[in-house]
Structure formats: C-alpha cells, structure tokens
Design an enzyme around this catalytic site. Structure first.
Site, mmCIF file in Angstrom:
data_model
loop_
_atom_site.group_PDB
_atom_site.id
_atom_site.type_symbol
_atom_site.label_atom_id
_atom_site.label_comp_id
_atom_site.label_asym_id
_atom_site.label_seq_id
_atom_site.Cartn_x
_atom_site.Cartn_y
_atom_site.Cartn_z
ATOM 1 N N TRP A 160 33.007 37.058 38.794
ATOM 2 C CA TRP A 160 34.331 36.527 38.478
ATOM 3 C C TRP A 160 34.501 35.073 38.913
ATOM 4 O O TRP A 160 35.462 34.428 38.531
ATOM 5 C CB TRP A 160 35.422 37.375 39.154
ATOM 6 N N ASN A 161 33.607 34.548 39.747
ATOM 7 C CA ASN A 161 33.937 33.259 40.373
ATOM 8 C C ASN A 161 33.840 32.058 39.427
ATOM 9 O O ASN A 161 34.556 31.082 39.589
ATOM 10 C CB ASN A 161 33.132 33.045 41.663
ATOM 11 N N ARG A 206 25.645 30.174 30.877
ATOM 12 C CA ARG A 206 24.352 29.942 31.521
ATOM 13 C C ARG A 206 23.346 31.036 31.136
ATOM 14 O O ARG A 206 22.141 30.840 31.237
ATOM 15 C CB ARG A 206 24.579 29.911 33.040
ATOM 16 N N LYS A 247 28.444 41.919 29.920
ATOM 17 C CA LYS A 247 29.411 42.690 30.702
ATOM 18 C C LYS A 247 30.010 41.779 31.766
ATOM 19 O O LYS A 247 29.435 41.568 32.828
ATOM 20 C CB LYS A 247 28.760 43.915 31.349
ATOM 21 N N PRO A 248 31.165 41.176 31.463
ATOM 22 C CA PRO A 248 31.779 40.265 32.439
ATOM 23 C C PRO A 248 32.424 41.030 33.582
ATOM 24 O O PRO A 248 32.580 42.249 33.516
ATOM 25 C CB PRO A 248 32.865 39.561 31.618
ATOM 26 N N GLU A 286 20.483 36.357 40.050
ATOM 27 C CA GLU A 286 21.128 35.234 40.743
ATOM 28 C C GLU A 286 22.086 35.851 41.739
ATOM 29 O O GLU A 286 23.170 36.306 41.366
ATOM 30 C CB GLU A 286 21.885 34.344 39.742
ATOM 31 N N CYS A 305 28.517 30.843 45.138
ATOM 32 C CA CYS A 305 27.236 31.225 45.759
ATOM 33 C C CYS A 305 26.580 30.021 46.425
ATOM 34 O O CYS A 305 25.777 30.187 47.333
ATOM 35 C CB CYS A 305 26.314 31.817 44.710
ATOM 36 N N GLU A 339 27.694 36.200 53.889
ATOM 37 C CA GLU A 339 28.250 35.204 52.972
ATOM 38 C C GLU A 339 29.778 35.229 53.140
ATOM 39 O O GLU A 339 30.398 36.298 53.073
ATOM 40 C CB GLU A 339 27.862 35.597 51.543
ATOM 41 N N SER A 388 24.603 21.754 41.136
ATOM 42 C CA SER A 388 24.612 22.447 39.847
ATOM 43 C C SER A 388 24.559 21.475 38.675
ATOM 44 O O SER A 388 25.309 20.501 38.627
ATOM 45 C CB SER A 388 25.887 23.294 39.728
HETATM 46 P P1 NAD Z 1 29.597 41.756 42.396
HETATM 47 O O1 NAD Z 1 28.169 42.001 42.679
HETATM 48 O O2 NAD Z 1 30.608 42.643 43.008
HETATM 49 O O3 NAD Z 1 29.848 41.854 40.813
HETATM 50 C C1 NAD Z 1 29.080 41.133 39.901
HETATM 51 C C2 NAD Z 1 29.032 41.902 38.601
HETATM 52 O O4 NAD Z 1 28.428 43.164 38.829
HETATM 53 C C3 NAD Z 1 30.392 42.191 37.991
HETATM 54 O O5 NAD Z 1 30.286 42.097 36.591
HETATM 55 C C4 NAD Z 1 30.654 43.634 38.397
HETATM 56 O O6 NAD Z 1 31.472 44.310 37.482
HETATM 57 C C5 NAD Z 1 29.256 44.206 38.358
HETATM 58 N N1 NAD Z 1 29.078 45.355 39.226
HETATM 59 C C6 NAD Z 1 29.712 45.635 40.400
HETATM 60 N N2 NAD Z 1 29.262 46.798 40.890
HETATM 61 C C7 NAD Z 1 28.329 47.259 40.029
HETATM 62 C C8 NAD Z 1 27.510 48.425 39.989
HETATM 63 N N3 NAD Z 1 27.541 49.338 40.954
HETATM 64 N N4 NAD Z 1 26.668 48.582 38.959
HETATM 65 C C9 NAD Z 1 26.618 47.662 37.982
HETATM 66 N N5 NAD Z 1 27.361 46.541 37.954
HETATM 67 C C10 NAD Z 1 28.216 46.347 38.969
HETATM 68 O O7 NAD Z 1 29.845 40.238 42.726
HETATM 69 P P2 NAD Z 1 31.198 39.390 42.565
HETATM 70 O O8 NAD Z 1 32.095 39.766 43.690
HETATM 71 O O9 NAD Z 1 31.734 39.482 41.180
HETATM 72 O O10 NAD Z 1 30.636 37.913 42.740
HETATM 73 C C11 NAD Z 1 30.396 37.373 43.965
HETATM 74 C C12 NAD Z 1 28.921 37.392 44.291
HETATM 75 O O11 NAD Z 1 28.169 36.776 43.256
HETATM 76 C C13 NAD Z 1 28.623 36.595 45.532
HETATM 77 O O12 NAD Z 1 27.703 37.262 46.352
HETATM 78 C C14 NAD Z 1 27.994 35.318 44.985
HETATM 79 O O13 NAD Z 1 27.168 34.652 45.885
HETATM 80 C C15 NAD Z 1 27.274 35.819 43.800
HETATM 81 N N6 NAD Z 1 27.025 34.731 42.843
HETATM 82 C C16 NAD Z 1 25.752 34.260 42.726
HETATM 83 C C17 NAD Z 1 25.487 33.214 41.866
HETATM 84 C C18 NAD Z 1 24.092 32.689 41.724
HETATM 85 O O14 NAD Z 1 23.837 32.000 40.755
HETATM 86 N N7 NAD Z 1 23.178 32.976 42.625
HETATM 87 C C19 NAD Z 1 26.518 32.643 41.116
HETATM 88 C C20 NAD Z 1 27.806 33.139 41.265
HETATM 89 C C21 NAD Z 1 28.042 34.205 42.138
#
Ligand code: NAD
Length: 489
Positions: free
Chosen positions: A158-159, A167, A182-183, A258, A292, A389, A449
């Site tokens: 979501w961030n 990307r 799947k957003p 990522e 991130c 984090e 970035s």
């Molecule tokens: P999250 O892992 O909770 O969710 C990310 C995605 O995964 C969402 O679409 C969510 O619906 C899905 N998801 C959640 N639980 C799931 C499950 N059990 N099975 C399948 N899919 C599932 O992360 P978030 O809170 O949305 O985002 C924050 C995290 O993302 C932070 O840790 C951040 O560092 C990381 N992030 C990394 C990058 C990168 O490029 N390395 C970029 C942006 C964010």
C-alpha cells in the site's frame, strides 16, 4: 462513491478479468478508507479463489498471442500508457493521497516515478537480445534466446499504490508476459484506475487482470498452487514474502521478492553535517517513513553526533502534520491506527530500554492515524526498534567511534535493502560502499530510487531487482539451442 470526497476522480471498483470489469462472483465488496479521516471513500469488489480461477484462465489464454506480439507494438502501448498517465498526473496524485494519505506533493512525485517505469520499459521492450557463439571445440554453434516466462502474479503493497504496480507491470508486459495484479487491500483505487488506462490505450483483453481482495491469503495461495502461473513478483513485508516463497516452492515458480528494509544511515566525522541532516530528513520522512528504503538507523560518529541530533531535531519539530490534501502539510497520517500504534509501541519500548528522546511523540489530536516525528538518541541494541523495520516517522541514533565500528553497526541486521553514507573522503565512501551488506547505497544523498537503476536487496530484503535493464530479465527465461556444426566444416 462519494463525490464530496473523491471530487472528480472515479476509478472503477470491480475486478478486471479478461478485459471485463465485473463484480466478484460472490457479490462481496469491501470498503476503502481515507487514512486522514477514517471515512469510507469507496467500496470495491472482494475477489475470492473463484475469481482467481477466471483470472488465471484469462491470463493463460492471452499469453500465446501477447508473447508473440511484435515488441514494437508492446512498446507503443506502454509508451501510450506513459503519456496517458502523465496527462492525468494530477488526478492520480489526488487518488494516491486520498487512499494512502501522503501529502499531495509526494503523490505527484510518485506519479512521475511510476510513469518513468512505463517510459523506460517501452524503450527496453525492443532491446531483448540473444547470443550466437561458436562452441570452444568448434563442433557446435550455441544460440541463446530470451523468452517471456509466462503468466505472472504480481502482489503489491500500500505504501506506493501506483509506483509499485508500474515497476512490475511495465517490465512484465514489455517482456511479453500476461499478469494478474493483486494490489494491497488498503489502496486498490490507484491500481484500478491505472488498469483502466491500460485498457483505454488498447492493451488486449486478458493481458492485465486485476483482483482486489480483503482476504489475500487464500486467493494468493490458490493462484500459486494452481500451475497456470509461472512466476510470482512480490513487494511487501519479509514475513509474508517468506510464506509466499514456501507456497511457490511446490510448483518451482520463479520468484522476485522486494521485501522489508532496516536501512542504516552512516554519518562519518568528516561529513558535511548540514547536508547529512538534509539527506536524513528526506530519507526518514519521505512517505511518512513508510517506505522500504526509509532510513531506520542513524549511525553517527561521536564528534559530530550532537550537532547532527540537534539539526535533525530542529527539522523534525518543524514538520507540519496534517491531511495530505492540505498543501501546508509536510507529513500526512500513517496508513492506519494499527500502524501508528505499532510505531508508538516501538518508541515506548526503546525509551524503557534507555533511549534518550530528543523529540518525543505527542497525540496530534487530528485523528488516530497521525503521529508527529520522533527522534531517539543513544538507542541501545537491546531495544526492539534496533532490529525491526519502523515504518513510521521515527528516527533512531546510534553513536560510534571508529569507522570499523560504524560499518559493523550498519550491518548488524538481517535486512539488506539500502544504506546511506555521508563522508567527504572518497576512499572512505568507496570502502563503505564495498563493506555495506545491502543492494543499494546512497552516497551523500538520501535518495536512491530511479527507474533506470536496479532496485532490490540482499540478505532477507529480497531476491531479484526491479528497474533498469536488469528488471526486465526477471520476466524472461533463457533458452539455448545447440546447433551441429558438422555441415559447416
Ligand atoms: P504486507 O506484506 O502486509 O502486504 C503486501 C501485499 O501482500 C499486499 O498486497 C497484501 O494484501 C499481501 N498479503 C498480505 N498477507 C498475505 C498472505 N498471507 N498471503 C498472500 N498475500 C498477502 O506488506 P505491506 O504492509 O503492504 O507493505 C509494507 C512492507 O512492504 C514493508 O515491510 C516494506 O518494507 C515492504 N516494501 C518493500 C519494498 C521493496 O521494494 N523492497 C517496497 C515497498 C514496500
């Protein structure tokens, strides 16, 4: 959709499957909230595994034709999407602010960053190459070619509700792959509106399918275990990433991950401290710290530490916390109350372990998701905040005396996404770049970035890279043909 809140922006609210916008098969929906007010701003279709089966059919059916589409045509579609996104930049910026909360100026920057991936991969689509060589013993010719991996599942956080999508979608489409996107459930609207742009510019039915769901676990697992999808590209937390790697293992799916970061930001004693403070503000507060690549740990040399802390404290106190739609706001709400409370919990734990608050939180009094910036000095390594984090506007300072000690502190984490280093000594900067255990390093700048650069991490921050000429390779397989050279002799 409420016109008063969304104003002129009306994204679709269904699923996109095989070129059709439709309701979830079950008819279920879920609400999307404005983090600044908690108000419901839209209700979107809540897909389940039945919808996933339809989307897999659509992505698989569209693949042979799309992968055989001349690269120039794929490039033209991506280029037209780039132009359309630029033309509608303000509309997308408003939508991002509305569903994610960041100040409008930052949303505008995200739209520009997101659009850049479309431009870059429009250019890369026509540069997919192979090789031809003589085998060392002369008996054969080796032909290698790069082919699209197949239908892909793209899961995004979501961030950055738009940039994390372009990307992945742009290189996948450039390579000739079809996708199911799947957003994140917190921010589906930017994704849906972007998919609308893709259908508008003529991306064929089934090439891009979008499923939003309030229950990502069962839906994603169904897709990964099905066999029709050949690749998973995931951006999100390390915890969920690990689970998905397990689910991808039985089908031996290709994966790009990522994941989370815990970025160190080293300030050496010879650094330009004012510039370091400037870079620190950018690296800490962009996206409200919910990035991130946000600097998590400021690792500062003893002789400049007090000056750095005072300078950063002053800048953090000067932030204007408020709704992202207010042009005066420099820091928006966090994504929700839960995330805010998590950050507050990390601060309380650190203070109870002996961290010294240079700027402490107060209840902003504007709604539950708001948190004013916090700065903690002399954080002990026993505090949870030293390992986890933060994902919020909380800065932590760790002091060091020798270069070696500073680098060891920076590397004392399981994450390895990005690091930042401030020094005027070129040799020291290069030593740090080589020693830091991360995929990216910002040298005398708090920003890394760029669509033209390979973004990604080492250690538990992930696998693979996005952006640059490397990013498209994640969606291509190498095939090799050995051609008998007997007749050529
Ligand atoms: P999250 O892992 O909770 O969710 C990310 C995605 O995964 C969402 O679409 C969510 O619906 C899905 N998801 C959640 N639980 C799931 C499950 N059990 N099975 C399948 N899919 C599932 O992360 P978030 O809170 O949305 O985002 C924050 C995290 O993302 C932070 O840790 C951040 O560092 C990381 N992030 C990394 C990058 C990168 O490029 N390395 C970029 C942006 C964010």
């Amino acid at each position: 959709m409420q016109q008063s809140t969304i104003d002129t922006v009306y994204p679709p609210t269904g699923t996109l499957v095989g070129g059709e916008w439709r309701k979830a098969r079950s008819g279920a929906t879920f609400p999307v909230h404005d983090p600044a007010t908690g108000e419901v701003i839209a209700t979107v279709a809540d897909a389940d595994p039945e919808d996933a089966a339809d989307a897999m059919d659509a992505a698989a059916a569209a693949f042979p034709r799309w992968s055989a589409t001349p690269p120039k045509q794929r490039a033209a579609l991506l280029h037209n999407a780039f132009l359309a996104l630029q033309e509608r930049a303000e509309e997308f910026a408003r939508l991002i602010t509305l569903e994610m909360g960041k100040p409008l100026a930052e949303s505008r920057a995200e739209v520009a960053y997101a659009a850049d991936f479309l431009r870059w991969y429009a250019e890369e689509a026509v540069r997919i190459t192979g090789t031809f060589r003589t085998a060392p013993d002369g008996t054969a010719r080796h032909l290698t070619l790069r082919q699209p991996v197949g239908p892909c599942l793209l899961v995004t956080p979501w961030n950055f509700p738009l940039a994390m999508i372009t990307r992945k979608v742009a290189p996948a489409l450039a390579a000739g792959c079809t996708v199911i996107l799947k957003p994140a459930e917190e921010t589906p609207l930017s994704a849906l509106q972007f998919a609308h742009i893709l259908t508008d510019v003529g991306v064929p039915a089934g090439v891009v399918n979008v499923l939003n769901t309030s229950r990502p676990g069962p839906l994603v697992e169904t897709i990964l275990r099905d066999g029709r999808i050949r690749k998973l590209s995931f951006t999100g937390s390390t915890e969920v990433g690990r689970k998905l790697l397990e689910q991808a293992a039985p089908g031996v799916l290709r994966t790009s991950m990522e994941l989370g970061g815990n970025a160190p930001f080293i300030v050496f004693d010879d650094a330009d401290v004012d510039a370091a403070v400037e870079g620190a503000v950018a690296a800490k507060l962009r996206n409200g710290g919910q990035s991130c690549v946000a600097a998590n740990r400021f690792v500062v040399a003893d002789p400049v530490a007090s000056r750095f802390v005072d300078g950063l404290a002053e800048r953090l106190r000067g932030q204007v916390v408020g709704p992202g739609t207010d042009p005066r706001s420099t820091l928006g709400p966090m994504i929700n109350e839960k995330q805010r409370n998590r950050a507050v919990g990390l601060v309380d734990d650190a203070v109870s372990h002996g961290a010294v608050p240079a700027v402490h939180y107060r209840t902003a009094g504007r709604g539950d998701a708001f948190l004013n910036p916090v700065l903690l000095d002399r954080v002990p390594s026993s505090a949870r905040i030293a390992r986890e984090e933060i994902f919020g506007p909380v800065a932590t300072v760790y002091r060091f005396s020798t270069e070696q000690e500073g680098l060891a502190l920076a590397n004392a984490t399981e994450s390895g996404l990005v690091g930042y280093v401030y020094t005027r000594d070129l040799n020291r900067a290069l030593r740090a770049v080589e020693a830091m255990e991360c995929g990216m390093v910002g040298v005398n700048r708090g920003y890394v970035s760029d669509a033209s650069a390979p973004f990604g991490g080492v250690k538990q921050s992930g696998l693979g890279r996005e952006g640059s000429e490397v990013g498209i390779q994640e969606y291509l397989e190498t095939k090799y043909a050995s051609i008998d050279a007997g007749a050529l002799a």
